[in-house]
Design an enzyme around this catalytic site. Structure first.
Site, short mmCIF file in Angstrom:
data_model
loop_
_atom_site.label_atom_id
_atom_site.label_comp_id
_atom_site.label_asym_id
_atom_site.label_seq_id
_atom_site.Cartn_x
_atom_site.Cartn_y
_atom_site.Cartn_z
N GLY A 29 2.33 -0.92 38.94
CA GLY A 29 2.31 -2.20 38.23
C GLY A 29 1.15 -2.28 37.26
CB SER A 30 0.39 -4.76 34.62
OG SER A 30 0.40 -5.92 35.44
N GLY A 84 -1.34 -3.82 43.36
CA GLY A 84 -1.25 -5.18 42.87
C GLY A 84 -0.31 -6.00 43.73
CB ALA A 85 0.23 -8.80 45.19
CG ASP A 86 5.20 -9.10 41.93
OD1 ASP A 86 4.85 -8.80 40.78
OD2 ASP A 86 5.86 -8.34 42.65
N GLY A 97 7.00 -5.90 44.40
CA GLY A 97 8.25 -5.30 43.98
C GLY A 97 8.69 -5.69 42.59
N GLY A 98 7.87 -6.49 41.89
CA GLY A 98 8.22 -6.83 40.52
C GLY A 98 8.34 -5.61 39.62
N GLY A 99 7.59 -4.57 39.97
CA GLY A 99 7.65 -3.33 39.21
C GLY A 99 8.72 -2.37 39.70
CD GLU A 105 4.58 -1.34 44.90
OE1 GLU A 105 3.99 -1.37 43.80
OE2 GLU A 105 5.28 -2.29 45.31
#
Length: 234
Positions: A29-30, A84-86, A97-99, A105
Site C-alpha cells: 500500500g501507499s 499500513g491500514a485502511d 485490503g484496500g490494496g 498480509e
C-alpha cells in the site's frame, strides 16, 4: 501537511523499531511503500535485515531498494511486520485490503512476533466500517458466495451490499493469489469479531480484511505530530 507527507512521517517513525538482523514482513500500500523506500536507505547505509514482501508490488519495490528478500518457507518466523491500514480502531483492530493484498498480509502478520501499522490520522476511527471491508473469494461460484457474504453481514448486525472489485478497465480485480475481492459496504461494524467468524465460515471466502488481535502497535501521524498507540493488552 499532505496525507502523503503524514504517511511518510509515520513510516519514518516505524524505522525506530527495526533492529539489525531482524526478519521483517513488508506490507503493501501507499504508506508501506514509504516504509520500504526508507528501509532501503538504511540498508544501503549498512543495515542488515531480511524482508518478506506481502505482494508482488512490494517485492518489486524492495528489490529496487536493495533489500535482501526471502519467502516465508525460507524464513517461517518473523520478528516484525510493518504495514499500513485502511482503518484502525482504538483497540487496534483494523481493516486492511484496500490494496488487494489482505491474504498475504494476514499470513505474514500471523507469522510475526509483532505487527506495527503505520498510517495518517485520517485512518484512526472510533468504530470500523466506514471503509468498505474487503473479502477475498475464489472465482468459482461467485454469485452464491456474494449472497452468503451479505447474509453473514446481515446476521452480524451490520447489513450492507457486497460489490465485486473491478479494475479501471472494468475487469474483475485479481489478487496475487488468483482470487477476486468483494468490497462490503457496511458503514459501521459494531462487532468485528462476530462478523469475522461469520465471514470465515462462508464457503468460497478465502480471507477477510478484519485484522483482530494481530496489531500490537500503531504509529499515527497527524498535523500535531506522530503518536504511538498500543493494543490494550500490550
Amino acid at each position: 501537511m499532505s496525507a502523503d507527507s503524514l504517511k511518510r512521517e509515520a513510516a519514518a517513525r516505524a524505522l525506530d523499531f527495526v533492529e539489525p538482523g531482524m526478519r521483517l514482513g513488508l506490507g503493501t500500500g501507499s504508506t508501506a511503500k514509504h516504509f520500504v523506500a526508507l528501509l532501503g536507505e538504511r540498508v544501503r547505509a549498512g543495515l542488515d535485515v531480511v524482508g518478506v514482501p506481502t505482494s508482488e508490488a512490494t517485492r518489486a519495490d524492495a528489490e529496487a531498494a536493495g533489500i535482501r528478500l526471502a519467502t516465508l518457507d525460507e524464513v517461517p518466523a518473523l520478528d516484525l511486520t510493518v504495514d499500513g491500514a485502511d482503518e484502525i480502531a482504538p483497540d487496534l483492530s483494523a481493516i486492511k485490503g484496500g490494496g488487494g493484498a489482505l491474504l498475504r498480509e494476514k499470513i505474514v502478520a500471523a507469522a510475526s512476533a509483532r505487527m506495527i501499522v503505520i498510517a495518517d490520522e485520517a485512518k484512526w476511527v472510533d468504530t470500523l466500517g466506514c471503509f468498505p471491508l474487503p473479502v477475498e473469494v475464489v472465482p468459482f461460484g461467485l454469485t452464491p458466495t456474494l449472497r452468503a457474504v451479505e447474509a453473514a453481514a446481515q446476521a452480524a448486525g451490520c447489513p450492507g451490499p457486497a460489490r465485486l472489485r473491478r479494475t479501471a478497465e472494468g475487469h474483475a480485480f485479481v489478487t496475487d493469489g488468483g482470487h477476486f475481492i468483494l468490497d462490503l459496504a457496511l458503514g459501521r461494524i459494531a462487532d468485528p469479531a462476530g462478523l469475522a467468524d461469520r465471514l470465515a465460515a462462508v464457503p468460497g471466502v478465502v480471507e477477510h480484511g478484519l485484522f483482530i488481535g494481530l496489531v500490537r502497535l500503531a504509529v499515527i501521524a497527524g498535523t500535531s505530530g506522530v503518536r504511538i498507540e498500543t493494543a490494550p493488552s500490550s
